[in-house]
Design a protein around this motif. Structure first.
Motif, short mmCIF file in Angstrom:
data_model
loop_
_atom_site.label_atom_id
_atom_site.label_comp_id
_atom_site.label_asym_id
_atom_site.label_seq_id
_atom_site.Cartn_x
_atom_site.Cartn_y
_atom_site.Cartn_z
N PHE A 52 22.08 77.18 47.43
CA PHE A 52 22.57 76.71 48.72
C PHE A 52 23.20 75.33 48.57
CE2 PHE A 52 19.21 79.68 50.05
CZ PHE A 52 19.98 80.51 50.87
N PRO A 53 24.19 75.00 49.41
CA PRO A 53 24.72 73.63 49.42
C PRO A 53 23.60 72.64 49.68
CG PRO A 53 26.08 75.09 50.74
CD PRO A 53 24.88 75.88 50.36
N PRO A 54 23.66 71.44 49.08
CA PRO A 54 22.54 70.49 49.20
C PRO A 54 22.24 70.08 50.62
CG PRO A 54 24.48 69.46 48.23
CD PRO A 54 24.75 70.93 48.25
N GLU A 55 23.25 70.11 51.52
CA GLU A 55 22.98 69.68 52.89
C GLU A 55 22.25 70.74 53.71
OE1 GLU A 55 27.15 71.45 52.73
OE2 GLU A 55 25.91 70.07 51.55
N ILE A 56 22.23 71.99 53.21
CA ILE A 56 21.57 73.07 53.95
C ILE A 56 20.06 72.99 53.80
CG2 ILE A 56 21.29 75.57 54.06
CD1 ILE A 56 23.86 74.63 55.27
N VAL A 57 19.58 72.63 52.61
CA VAL A 57 18.14 72.62 52.36
C VAL A 57 17.40 71.66 53.29
CG1 VAL A 57 16.36 72.18 50.63
CG2 VAL A 57 18.46 73.37 49.99
N PRO A 58 17.83 70.39 53.43
CA PRO A 58 17.13 69.51 54.37
C PRO A 58 17.18 70.01 55.81
CG PRO A 58 18.54 68.25 52.91
CD PRO A 58 18.90 69.68 52.71
N LEU A 59 18.21 70.77 56.15
CA LEU A 59 18.33 71.29 57.52
C LEU A 59 17.21 72.26 57.85
CD1 LEU A 59 20.08 71.59 60.13
CD2 LEU A 59 21.25 73.46 58.97
N PHE A 60 16.85 73.11 56.87
CA PHE A 60 15.87 74.15 57.13
C PHE A 60 14.44 73.77 56.76
CE2 PHE A 60 19.79 76.64 56.90
CZ PHE A 60 19.64 77.47 57.99
N MET A 61 14.25 72.75 55.93
CA MET A 61 12.91 72.41 55.46
C MET A 61 11.93 72.07 56.58
SD MET A 61 12.35 72.99 52.39
CE MET A 61 10.82 72.08 52.22
N PRO A 62 12.32 71.33 57.64
CA PRO A 62 11.34 71.04 58.70
C PRO A 62 10.81 72.29 59.39
CG PRO A 62 13.22 69.55 58.85
CD PRO A 62 13.58 70.59 57.83
N ALA A 63 11.59 73.36 59.34
CA ALA A 63 11.17 74.61 59.98
C ALA A 63 10.69 75.62 58.95
CB ALA A 63 12.33 75.19 60.79
N ALA A 64 10.21 75.15 57.81
CA ALA A 64 9.80 76.07 56.74
C ALA A 64 8.69 77.01 57.19
CB ALA A 64 9.34 75.25 55.52
N ALA A 65 7.74 76.50 57.94
CA ALA A 65 6.62 77.35 58.38
C ALA A 65 7.11 78.47 59.28
CB ALA A 65 5.58 76.49 59.10
N GLU A 66 7.98 78.14 60.22
CA GLU A 66 8.51 79.15 61.13
C GLU A 66 9.36 80.17 60.39
OE1 GLU A 66 8.39 75.99 61.74
OE2 GLU A 66 7.39 75.72 63.68
#
Length: 484
Positions: free
Chosen positions: A5-19
């Motif tokens: 994934f593009p590097p900017e996508i990972v931080p976008l989704f990490m806070p919602a990892a549990a969901e």
């Protein structure tokens, strides 16, 4: 080419990892159930239990800082993590309680654990929502699953009636909440909590106040607070007992959590206005919960009024509107979760060779036939009253102390007096167990019921030995909420 994934996508989704993990896991459970058919129930239940444990672990190990993502619609902070873990614990307990119950009553379906997980996902979304749209999406995701859970025993007329009542009244409450949200949007020009907070500064017109009243009305229904409690006794009595245990625990915590977030983060400029509304609902809930349960013969209906009163005690801390108040609410909800699940484990274990009685009188002589079960049940009843040094005393102490610090002395006094009144029906249960002649013997409790009762009973009995970890975690959660 690198498929990552593009590097900017990972931080976008990490806070919602549990969901995200929970949602992906639900899809896998659906596929397992679809391919294995009627034989999938035990496997899906086991996988659902493992999934909830993994998601809880992700939350516990998540970074402690506050992160806002998805264009400001989702917030991950200490408060959200604390409440989500409580919701997942309540969901886990519901799965443990239901495993043998569903098999005995011949409606063991693989859809049941999936619905529990879907409801948990909706609750987590509600708690993490940072705008009115996200809140409503999570709310309806939870509600749709709860409608089906309440009616999952299709061959039982009471279960079908309970689900229908819950569906009709919940739809009404959702309409009230949506109408209030539309008023707030119309007068502030935004659905985002931070932007609403910026718009709502100083004296406000009636439009915003009316919108806030309708939003609180919708939220009050979800936590079965007066005057939107009318569904609670009938649904608690009619739904299968493990479903009732779930309804009385995790959804109540999620409703309280999203109420706290929207009031503190979206309407800090009109705290005095919403404090008056919350205080009124709190007093009405405590009074009805204390006096309404006295005349109940059915123990599930008694616990329905007990939950109404307990939500009133939690609202005392919200009415304080301070960090200490929200910390007290967080502690109270954790203790309430343990007490409620333990009581319903005992109620579900009220099983004889001839069936499953639900009257308080059917507990007669339990101390002589099952002394260990009676001891834990009595401890839970004393804890619900607020007798020291049991955990229930500390839960009420923290919310009442926060109210006193905020100058709401009268609210704390009413809470204390209603706790004294509630002792009437809690002590009646203990009296029946220890002083009435046995009517018969109960069969041994199932493994899941024993595990839930043992864990909650030990927590309630031993909490006073080490209250610091929970108090510290609740303090971090409350401070993160006010630090936004």
């Amino acid at each position: 080419m690198n498929p990552s994934f593009p590097p900017e996508i990972v931080p976008l989704f990490m806070p919602a990892a549990a969901e995200i993990v929970l949602a992906a896991g639900i899809l896998v459970l659906v596929l397992v159930g679809a391919f294995r058919g009627e034989k999938a129930s035990a496997v899906v239940n086991m996988l659902a239990t493992a999934l909830l444990i993994v998601v809880a672990g992700i939350l516990i190990m998540a970074p402690t800082e506050t992160v806002v993502t998805f264009n400001g619609a989702f917030v991950a902070d200490g408060f959200g993590r604390f409440m989500k873990v409580l919701v997942l614990l309540g969901s886990l307990a519901a799965l443990l309680l239901s495993r043998d119950y569903l098999r005995r009553d011949n409606f063991d379906r693989f859809e049941y654990p999936i619905l529990i997980c879907i409801a948990a996902l909706g609750m987590m979304t509600m708690i993490a929502a940072n705008d009115l749209i996200g809140l409503y999406i999570g709310l309806e995701l939870q509600n749709i699953a709860l409608y089906v859970l309440a009616t999952i025993h299709r061959d039982n007329a009471r279960s079908s009636e309970a689900g229908l009542k819950y569906f009709v009244l919940s739809a009404l409450s959702s309409g009230l909440l949506l109408y209030g949200a539309s008023l707030v949007y119309g007068f502030t020009g935004s659905v985002s909590y931070p932007e609403i907070a910026q718009a709502v500064q100083g004296p406000q017109g009636l439009g915003v106040i009316f919108g806030l009243v309708f939003i609180i009305a919708g939220l009050a229904f979800k936590m079965s607070a007066v005057p939107f409690h009318m569904w609670t006794p009938d649904v608690y009595e009619g739904a299968p007992t493990p479903v009732t245990a779930f309804l009385s625990s995790a959804p109540k915590i999620a409703a309280m959590a999203m109420s706290i977030r929207i009031l503190v983060e979206a309407f800090p400029g009109i705290t005095r206005e919403w404090q008056q509304i919350i205080a009124f609902i709190s007093v009405a809930s405590m009074l009805l919960g204390a006096f309404g349960a006295i005349g109940q013969a059915n123990i599930k209906r008694m616990m329905a009024y007990s939950s109404i009163g307990n939500m009133g005690y939690g609202l005392v801390g919200i009415a304080a509107g301070t960090v200490e108040g929200m910390q007290g609410v967080a502690i109270y909800l954790a203790i309430y979760l343990a007490m409620t699940l333990g009581v319903f484990a005992c109620i579900q274990g009220m099983r004889t060779e001839n069936g499953r009685p639900e009257l308080i009188a059917d507990l007669a002589g339990l101390a002589r036939t099952s002394p260990g079960r009676a001891m834990f049940f009595a401890a839970l009843m004393f804890s619900l009253i607020g007798i020291p040094p049991l955990a229930g005393f500390f839960g009420k102490f923290y919310v009442f102390a926060a109210a006193v610090q905020a100058g709401l002395y009268w609210l704390a006094v009413i809470g204390f007096l209603t706790s004294v009144v509630s002792a009437v029906y809690y002590l009646r249960v203990i009296k029946v167990m220890y002083f009435d002649d046995p009517r018969g013997s109960f069969v041994p409790m199932a493994i899941g019921e024993r595990v839930v009762l043992a864990v909650t009973g030990v927590f309630v009995l031993a909490f006073w030995l080490a209250p610091s970890p929970l108090r510290a975690a609740a303090g971090v959660a409350a401070k993160s909420l006010f630090a936004h």
